[in-house]
Design a protein around this motif. Structure first.
Motif, mmCIF file in Angstrom:
data_model
loop_
_atom_site.group_PDB
_atom_site.id
_atom_site.type_symbol
_atom_site.label_atom_id
_atom_site.label_comp_id
_atom_site.label_asym_id
_atom_site.label_seq_id
_atom_site.Cartn_x
_atom_site.Cartn_y
_atom_site.Cartn_z
ATOM 1 N N LEU A 1 59.091 23.171 -2.453
ATOM 2 C CA LEU A 1 59.112 22.349 -1.240
ATOM 3 C C LEU A 1 57.722 21.841 -0.870
ATOM 4 C CD1 LEU A 1 61.613 24.360 1.006
ATOM 5 C CD2 LEU A 1 61.905 22.009 0.191
ATOM 6 N N TYR B 1 61.385 20.820 -10.838
ATOM 7 C CA TYR B 1 62.731 20.723 -10.281
ATOM 8 C C TYR B 1 63.634 21.857 -10.782
ATOM 9 C CZ TYR B 1 63.164 18.400 -14.816
ATOM 10 O OH TYR B 1 63.109 18.103 -16.150
ATOM 11 N N SER C 1 64.951 14.731 0.817
ATOM 12 C CA SER C 1 64.109 14.071 -0.189
ATOM 13 C C SER C 1 63.805 15.008 -1.354
ATOM 14 C CB SER C 1 62.796 13.596 0.456
ATOM 15 O OG SER C 1 62.074 14.691 0.992
ATOM 16 N N THR C 2 63.650 16.323 -1.056
ATOM 17 C CA THR C 2 63.417 17.287 -2.131
ATOM 18 C C THR C 2 64.637 17.374 -3.041
ATOM 19 O OG1 THR C 2 61.937 18.582 -0.718
ATOM 20 C CG2 THR C 2 62.835 19.688 -2.661
ATOM 21 N N GLN D 1 55.312 21.447 -3.045
ATOM 22 C CA GLN D 1 54.762 20.761 -4.222
ATOM 23 C C GLN D 1 53.388 21.336 -4.612
ATOM 24 O OE1 GLN D 1 54.770 16.587 -3.269
ATOM 25 N NE2 GLN D 1 56.996 16.476 -3.103
ATOM 26 N N ASP E 1 62.374 17.795 5.165
ATOM 27 C CA ASP E 1 62.139 17.190 3.845
ATOM 28 C C ASP E 1 63.165 17.621 2.805
ATOM 29 O OD1 ASP E 1 59.829 16.023 4.880
ATOM 30 O OD2 ASP E 1 58.603 17.770 4.361
ATOM 31 N N ARG F 1 59.472 22.714 6.444
ATOM 32 C CA ARG F 1 59.870 21.710 5.449
ATOM 33 C C ARG F 1 61.358 21.358 5.508
ATOM 34 N NH1 ARG F 1 56.111 18.477 2.984
ATOM 35 N NH2 ARG F 1 54.200 19.669 2.632
#
Length: 654
Positions: free
Chosen positions: A282, A63, A201-202, A284, A198, A195
């Motif tokens: 993004l 993060y 949520s990220t 992962q 998303d 992405r």
């Protein structure tokens, strides 16, 4: 007729360039786009390994990549802005070596220059090693034994390409650069676009990650981890200084060309490095054995889409090929730093010589050989090379920033003083901080090797400089011993000097600069052969080296300087009562030009005998042949083969 070896060399390297061509410098200099390809590729290619190293260092705390991306972009623009100001202050180039020498003193300059030399060797090494990693990312692990031999071949290929000339090498590699730009814009833009749904949520994951991180590590722990990752990702910023070092090869107006090149590089590097970091987060991603993270990203993004395999291969090929192009910065700027230090007598002066293709051939060969040795020593381990590489990069950055900060802080009344001083202070703090963390964390993992090699090179520079100073002092003493020459009369013994008689016995004396060696040689001809020679012809070759080849007016300046030197020798002969004249030529190869000049003089003065002076030492050491060229003996050998007589008079140095 040229020998077979000469024909092969001509086919590989190309024909000699004509120094009589007044537009020569204009045609071999680089416009902003080509400078971006040749020098900016070094910075841009670092996005292939810098962001990955930073992301790996975060471990489970990915993060923090958001903050890292912002910090990386800011750092790129701060260092680039600082070097743009350095370009304005030092419009003739030289980069970190010249900046540190002028602003912090010669000792700081030689440290910066030595660090730069090791840095450019490792630029070649890390670029080629990373290129091998990229190209072998989708090859079976059993094939990886071929990676090192392929990388060795890349270094050999670039060495030959650079011997042809800078512009030729850049033009040949520019399509690769454009392919990298196109594929990585698609890769990063496509990754973010796919992405985009998303992102909420990220963002939530990043927020919760920060909360959990505070709970586990605390604020201080999170900060230290962030600084640790930021510093070990310092490879991202390497290459930014290449533009200021390469200023002499840029198209006029140089400062504007260099600043535009710097803007291109900073923008492209900031976009690519930060974009890749955000894409890792993004998607992962996690490291995969035998593959770079960029390869993993390209595979994930293209999976299940049309033309997936060709796109992935094109992306990896362009990345690997751009890394090969990035090694150009080492071959372009490394020999230039080497030549600047040779001109200042820190290194053997032969490294300032230019080939007939107007390349610093000796420097190119040295950089290629040293990079090859570093590649073999590290076995192409990119992570180990990046550590070694980053230390010297940030040592040079720190010295340059410190010198500029001190200069602006001590210059009251200059426009924008506070803003410029603040820029360099911030730049120094950033660079010195990254340097300190890298040395502390990675000293045992290769950092000590870089520091030992750089320290040894600094010590060698001081030994070389001391030798040249000792020899120069001895020649100055020799010059002072000759100060009791007669004054400069217009007539000798009440009668005007006779004109030069081309058919009388003539001493043809090869001289360089006006000083102890040349004067000693001229005077001792008449002491050794009393009453024999009736004339003197002073001969000189104006050598275009990297110190003289600074632009389109280089030839005119060199010709004027050579003529002025010869006139002083003609005046010296008048003081000795001997009729004299002079002849000269200009070229890059002193021996070849001197041979041609001597044979032309022999046709004009049939009874000429050739003379040259040579510094001799009481005890000949192996290193003296490296530090002092054997020009006199080389010319003598050629003239003897042509059936001419040449005498070498010694000037003893104790």
């Amino acid at each position: 007729m040229p020998s077979p070896l000469s024909r092969v060399r001509r086919a590989l390297v190309g024909a000699p360039r004509s120094l009589a061509d007044t537009g020569l410098f204009h045609r071999i200099s680089l416009i902003p786009f080509l400078a971006w390809v040749g020098l900016g590729a070094d910075g841009l290619s670092s996005s292939s390994y810098g962001p990955e190293e930073a992301f790996r260092t975060l471990g489970p705390h990915t993060y923090l990549a958001v903050g890292l991306a912002v910090a990386m972009a800011a750092t790129v623009f701060i260092i680039s802005a600082a070097y743009s100001r350095i370009i304005e202050e030092f419009p003739h180039g030289g980069g970190g070596y010249v900046v540190a020498t002028k602003l912090l003193g010669e000792r700081a300059g030689v440290v910066s220059g030595s660090a730069l030399l090791v840095d450019y060797v490792l630029t070649i090494t890390v670029s080629i090693a990373a290129a091998g990693d990229a190209l072998f990312s989708f090859a079976p692990l059993a094939w990886h034994s071929l990676k090192l031999p392929l990388e060795v071949g890349f270094i050999g290929f670039l060495t030959v390409l650079n011997l042809r000339g800078v512009r030729e090498s850049v033009l040949a590699l520019s399509p690769v650069f454009l392919l990298f730009i196109a594929t990585h814009v698609i890769l990063i833009g496509g990754s973010l676009l796919v992405r985009a749904p998303d992102l909420p949520s990220t963002a939530h994951g990043v927020s919760s990650g920060f909360r959990d991180g505070f709970g586990v590590l605390g604020a201080a722990g999170l900060f230290l981890l962030f600084v640790h990752a930021f510093s070990l990702g310092g490879g991202t910023y390497t290459g930014i200084e290449a533009v200021s070092n390469g200023l002499p090869i840029m198209r006029e107006p140089r400062v504007q060309t260099a600043r535009r090149t710097m803007a291109y590089m900073a923008t492209s590097l900031a976009f690519t490095a930060t974009g890749l970091l955000l894409c890792y987060l993004l998607w992962q991603l996690a490291p995969v054995e035998g593959k770079t993270m960029n390869a993993v990203l390209a595979e994930r993004v293209a999976e299940g889409r049309p033309f997936a395999a060709p796109f992935v291969w094109a992306t990896l090929f362009s990345e690997g090929a751009l890394l090969v192009v990035a090694a150009q910065a080492g071959f372009i700027d490394g020999p230039r730093v080497l030549a600047n230090m040779a001109v200042d007598s820190w290194l053997p002066r032969r490294f300032s010589a230019l080939s007939d293709r107007l390349t610093t051939q000796n420097g190119i060969l040295l950089m290629g050989g040293a990079a090859l040795a570093a590649l073999v020593y590290t076995r192409g381990d990119v992570r180990a090379i990046v550590v070694m590489y980053s230390i010297n990069v940030f040592l040079t950055f720190s010295l340059s920033m410190l010198g500029m900060a001190i200069s602006w802080l001590r210059s009251p009344g200059r426009p924008h003083r506070k803003r410029r001083a603040s820029l360099f202070v911030v730049g120094f703090v950033l660079c010195a901080g990254i340097l300190g963390v890298t040395v502390t964390e990675k000293f045992a993992e290769g950092g000590w090797v870089t520091m030992a090699v750089t320290g040894s090179l600094v010590a060698l520079c001081f030994v070389v400089r001391r030798h040249y100073r000792d020899v120069g002092g001895a020649l100055t003493k020799l010059y002072k011993e000759l100060e009791d020459l007669p004054p400069e009369p217009e007539v000798v013994g009440g009668a005007a000097l006779a004109p030069v008689d081309a058919h009388a016995p003539t001493a043809a004396v090869l001289v360089a600069s006006y000083g102890g060696l040349g004067i000693h040689t001229a005077v001792n001809i008449f002491a050794t052969f009393p009453g024999h020679f009736k004339n003197v012809v002073f001969l000189s070759v104006g050598v275009i080296d990297s110190g003289a080849f600074k632009g389109e007016d280089a030839m005119k300046s060199l010709v004027a300087e050579t003529e002025a030197t010869l006139q002083r020798y003609v005046d010296l002969a008048a003081r000795l009562g001997v009729p004299a004249t002079s002849r000269f030529s200009v070229g890059t190869d002193a021996v070849q030009e001197a041979e041609t000049l001597c044979l032309a003089v022999k046709r004009e003065f049939p009874r000429a005998t050739f003379f040259a002076g040579k510094v001799v030492f009481r005890e000949e050491r192996w290193f003296q042949k490296l530090l002092h060229n054997e020009t006199a003996f080389a010319i003598q050998k050629r003239l003897q083969f042509a059936g001419q007589t040449m005498v070498i008079l010694p000037a003893r140095v104790t």
